[in-house]
Design an enzyme around this catalytic site. Structure first.
Site, mmCIF file in Angstrom:
data_model
loop_
_atom_site.group_PDB
_atom_site.id
_atom_site.type_symbol
_atom_site.label_atom_id
_atom_site.label_comp_id
_atom_site.label_asym_id
_atom_site.label_seq_id
_atom_site.Cartn_x
_atom_site.Cartn_y
_atom_site.Cartn_z
ATOM 1 N NE ARG A 139 -13.400 10.009 -2.615
ATOM 2 C CZ ARG A 139 -14.712 9.895 -2.807
ATOM 3 N NH1 ARG A 139 -15.491 9.555 -1.797
ATOM 4 N NH2 ARG A 139 -15.221 10.156 -3.981
ATOM 5 C CE LYS A 180 8.839 3.526 -1.080
ATOM 6 N NZ LYS A 180 9.752 3.251 -2.206
ATOM 7 C CD GLU A 232 15.990 -5.344 1.300
ATOM 8 O OE1 GLU A 232 16.557 -4.245 1.439
ATOM 9 O OE2 GLU A 232 15.623 -5.791 0.179
ATOM 10 C CE LYS A 256 11.204 1.384 4.484
ATOM 11 N NZ LYS A 256 10.563 0.458 3.557
ATOM 12 C CD GLU A 282 11.073 6.583 -2.646
ATOM 13 O OE1 GLU A 282 9.860 6.348 -2.776
ATOM 14 O OE2 GLU A 282 11.961 5.804 -2.941
ATOM 15 N NE ARG A 300 10.416 5.796 1.913
ATOM 16 C CZ ARG A 300 9.156 5.735 2.320
ATOM 17 N NH1 ARG A 300 8.529 6.837 2.713
ATOM 18 N NH2 ARG A 300 8.517 4.597 2.333
ATOM 19 C CG ASN A 337 16.520 2.912 -3.484
ATOM 20 O OD1 ASN A 337 15.734 2.064 -3.076
ATOM 21 N ND2 ASN A 337 16.130 4.047 -4.046
ATOM 22 C CG HIS A 348 17.791 -2.045 -3.412
ATOM 23 N ND1 HIS A 348 18.468 -2.244 -2.228
ATOM 24 C CD2 HIS A 348 16.605 -2.681 -3.267
ATOM 25 C CE1 HIS A 348 17.703 -2.964 -1.406
ATOM 26 N NE2 HIS A 348 16.567 -3.247 -2.021
ATOM 27 C CG HIS A 392 16.362 -3.255 -8.634
ATOM 28 N ND1 HIS A 392 16.068 -1.985 -8.181
ATOM 29 C CD2 HIS A 392 15.647 -4.100 -7.867
ATOM 30 C CE1 HIS A 392 15.200 -2.067 -7.189
ATOM 31 N NE2 HIS A 392 14.926 -3.345 -6.974
ATOM 32 C CG HIS A 411 14.611 -7.950 -3.713
ATOM 33 N ND1 HIS A 411 14.849 -7.002 -4.681
ATOM 34 C CD2 HIS A 411 14.642 -7.295 -2.528
ATOM 35 C CE1 HIS A 411 14.996 -5.814 -4.109
ATOM 36 N NE2 HIS A 411 14.878 -5.970 -2.801
HETATM 37 N N1 LIG Z 1 6.321 -1.182 0.327
HETATM 38 C C1 LIG Z 1 7.624 -1.161 0.483
HETATM 39 O O1 LIG Z 1 8.204 -0.182 0.953
HETATM 40 C C2 LIG Z 1 8.399 -2.399 0.094
HETATM 41 C C3 LIG Z 1 9.753 -2.509 0.457
HETATM 42 C C4 LIG Z 1 10.426 -3.672 0.130
HETATM 43 C C5 LIG Z 1 9.775 -4.683 -0.552
HETATM 44 N N2 LIG Z 1 8.470 -4.548 -0.898
HETATM 45 C C6 LIG Z 1 7.753 -5.610 -1.610
HETATM 46 O O2 LIG Z 1 7.747 -6.782 -0.804
HETATM 47 C C7 LIG Z 1 7.618 -7.914 -1.651
HETATM 48 C C8 LIG Z 1 8.581 -8.982 -1.201
HETATM 49 O O3 LIG Z 1 8.233 -9.380 0.103
HETATM 50 P P1 LIG Z 1 8.497 -10.865 0.609
HETATM 51 O O4 LIG Z 1 9.923 -11.210 0.359
HETATM 52 O O5 LIG Z 1 7.953 -10.987 1.969
HETATM 53 O O6 LIG Z 1 7.681 -11.733 -0.471
HETATM 54 P P2 LIG Z 1 6.292 -12.536 -0.362
HETATM 55 O O7 LIG Z 1 5.226 -11.763 0.265
HETATM 56 O O8 LIG Z 1 6.064 -13.052 -1.726
HETATM 57 O O9 LIG Z 1 6.653 -13.748 0.617
HETATM 58 C C9 LIG Z 1 7.656 -14.679 0.249
HETATM 59 C C10 LIG Z 1 7.138 -16.109 0.411
HETATM 60 O O10 LIG Z 1 7.100 -16.434 1.800
HETATM 61 C C11 LIG Z 1 5.811 -16.936 2.152
HETATM 62 N N3 LIG Z 1 5.614 -16.604 3.569
HETATM 63 C C12 LIG Z 1 5.476 -15.379 4.123
HETATM 64 N N4 LIG Z 1 5.449 -15.479 5.452
HETATM 65 C C13 LIG Z 1 5.581 -16.778 5.765
HETATM 66 C C14 LIG Z 1 5.650 -17.513 6.972
HETATM 67 N N5 LIG Z 1 5.622 -16.905 8.171
HETATM 68 N N6 LIG Z 1 5.762 -18.863 6.907
HETATM 69 C C15 LIG Z 1 5.845 -19.493 5.698
HETATM 70 N N7 LIG Z 1 5.806 -18.848 4.532
HETATM 71 C C16 LIG Z 1 5.678 -17.510 4.559
HETATM 72 C C17 LIG Z 1 4.858 -16.304 1.167
HETATM 73 O O11 LIG Z 1 3.691 -17.069 1.026
HETATM 74 C C18 LIG Z 1 5.705 -16.317 -0.093
HETATM 75 O O12 LIG Z 1 5.639 -17.575 -0.724
HETATM 76 C C19 LIG Z 1 7.828 -7.432 -3.068
HETATM 77 O O13 LIG Z 1 6.585 -7.362 -3.722
HETATM 78 C C20 LIG Z 1 8.398 -6.038 -2.883
HETATM 79 O O14 LIG Z 1 8.068 -5.164 -3.961
HETATM 80 C C21 LIG Z 1 7.788 -3.421 -0.589
HETATM 81 ZN ZN LIG Z 2 15.036 -4.511 -1.257
#
Ligand SMILES: NC(=O)c1ccc[n+]([C@@H]2O[C@H](COP(=O)([O-])OP(=O)(O)OC[C@H]3O[C@@H](n4cnc5c(N)ncnc54)[C@H](O)[C@@H]3O)[C@@H](O)[C@H]2O)c1
Ligand SMILES: [Zn+2]
Length: 364
Positions: free
Chosen positions: A125, A147, A189, A231, A241, A245, A249, A252, A256, A268
């Site tokens: 939990r 999130k 972003e 942020k 949200e 918030r 987007n 986006h 998307h 993305h």
């Molecule tokens: N929770 C939220 O509010 C929120 C907001 C925006 C995005 N997201 C989520 O975030 C994700 C995208 O994040 P992302 O772009 O970081 O993708 P990711 O976590 O897939 O990382 C991208 C790539 O970079 C590599 N990587 C990460 N750090 C590294 C480093 N220091 N050196 C070498 N390689 C590295 C990872 O292994 C991966 O291959 C999506 O799933 C999206 O839905 C969530």
């Molecule tokens: Zn985004």
């Protein structure tokens, strides 16, 4: 510590702080020791990041007198932000005998911080969660705001929870190993944050983009701190949200649709860059802005090495993707559109021909 920037994030009842400092990864252990947690930590890390940065986290925990942490390595990539990965995390942590006060550290990009955060939200939990984002996108966006979640075959991020980390520990030095395309993705972003809230930050970024993308770690640290603050302010104003918030987007809704229309050939960040350009075009058509801000955004996006036009997506396919979006079926589509650089508003009255024209304006 002298070079640390600390940003408090107050969201609902929970307290979180983001700490940004070069070399911070070597001080993770002392930060945990300073808290009131059991001395054995659990780490969820993606396999790419484990090879590059896990050893420093381990050494810092050992150096602070902590026990050998439980480490769960997960396969990298968006396709693994899944129930199967979550289930493997549950199995490993329960088998290792975690307790309610075992700190769980998510070390990786946004995929990892999302799935690790959701594991922390749900195991026993709720475990104390520490996000250690290693991609620019995770540092300025995914790890901020509480999130967490995983994808489902029916769509992205459909299963999840709000669970604020105790702290978000950001070491900009780890970006040295991040692939250039991932750095650019995060920069989309960053541009978005300045567009919705900070005209001066936008102007500073215009002046410094080439150095930032070199990449210059000191400049990146400053920009990351500014973006976390932006942020955090939006999240604090609307933790669950309900209204503002949605400003996050910006770019986006168009983005998307283009991402889907390209069948994910566009990343993305690339899709968001195009989506922001499309939103500027729509705003200009509606008489909200003139060509000046539209051109400034286009130039900044291009300076970051992000696309302002694409041949990877067909505008009609993007329109179809928008129509298929469940949010569209249940109500009118809402767009976040600029009033000027540094300010956006929600518009639910964008005529279909303006939407079509905006998509066409970024497609070759
Ligand atoms: N929770 C939220 O509010 C929120 C907001 C925006 C995005 N997201 C989520 O975030 C994700 C995208 O994040 P992302 O772009 O970081 O993708 P990711 O976590 O897939 O990382 C991208 C790539 O970079 C590599 N990587 C990460 N750090 C590294 C480093 N220091 N050196 C070498 N390689 C590295 C990872 O292994 C991966 O291959 C999506 O799933 C999206 O839905 C969530
Ligand atoms: Zn985004």
């Amino acid at each position: 510590v002298a070079n640390e920037r600390v940003i408090p994030i107050r969201a609902g009842a929970s307290h979180c702080e983001a700490v940004i400092a070069p070399g911070l990864i070597d001080r993770v252990g002392t930060r945990l020791a300073a808290g009131l947690f059991a001395d054995r930590a659990a780490i969820v890390v993606d396999a790419n990041v484990a090879v590059l940065h896990l050893e420093r986290v381990r050494r810092s925990i050992a150096g602070a007198g902590g026990q050998e942490p439980i480490v769960v390595e997960i396969p990298p990539g968006e396709g693994h932000k899944s129930l199967a990965t979550l289930s493997a995390i549950y199995d490993a942590l329960l088998a290792a005998g975690i307790e309610r006060n075992t700190p769980l550290l998510g070390v990786g990009g946004g995929m990892t911080t999302d799935v690790a955060g959701f594991a922390a939200a749900t195991l026993l939990r709720g475990l104390p969660y520490f996000a250690i984002p290693t991609s620019l996108l995770a540092m300025v966006d995914a790890a901020i705001g509480g999130k967490t979640g995983i994808n489902h075959a029916a769509g992205k991020n459909l299963i999840g929870a709000f669970h604020q980390p105790r702290a978000v520990l950001v070491d900009p030095e780890v970006l040295a190993t991040l692939p250039a395309r991932e750095l650019r993705s995060g920069m989309a972003e960053v541009i978005k944050h300045y567009m919705i809230r900070d005209a001066e930050g936008f102007a500073r970024l215009e002046a410094r983009m080439p150095e930032v993308m070199r990449p210059d770690p000191a400049l990146l640290a400053e920009i990351i701190a500014e973006n976390i603050a932006i942020k955090a302010a939006v999240v604090e104003a609307d933790p669950f949200e309900r209204d503002v918030r949605a400003h996050l987007n910006f770019g986006h809704t168009f983005g998307h649709a283009l991402e889907q229309a390209s069948r994910y050939a566009l990343s993305h960040g690339e899709a968001v860059a195009l989506g922001m350009c499309a939103a500027m075009n729509a705003a200009e058509e509606l008489g909200m802005i003139d060509a000046g801000p539209r051109e400034r955004l286009r130039r900044l996006v291009a300076a970051a090495g992000l696309p302002t036009r694409t041949d990877q997506a067909d505008p009609e396919a993007a329109l179809a993707a928008m129509r298929a979006d469940k949010k569209v079926v249940s109500g009118r589509l809402r767009f976040i559109l600029p009033e000027r650089i540094g300010s956006v508003t929600i518009r639910g009255d964008v005529p279909p021909e303006v939407v079509r024209g905006a998509l066409a304006s970024v497609c070759v």
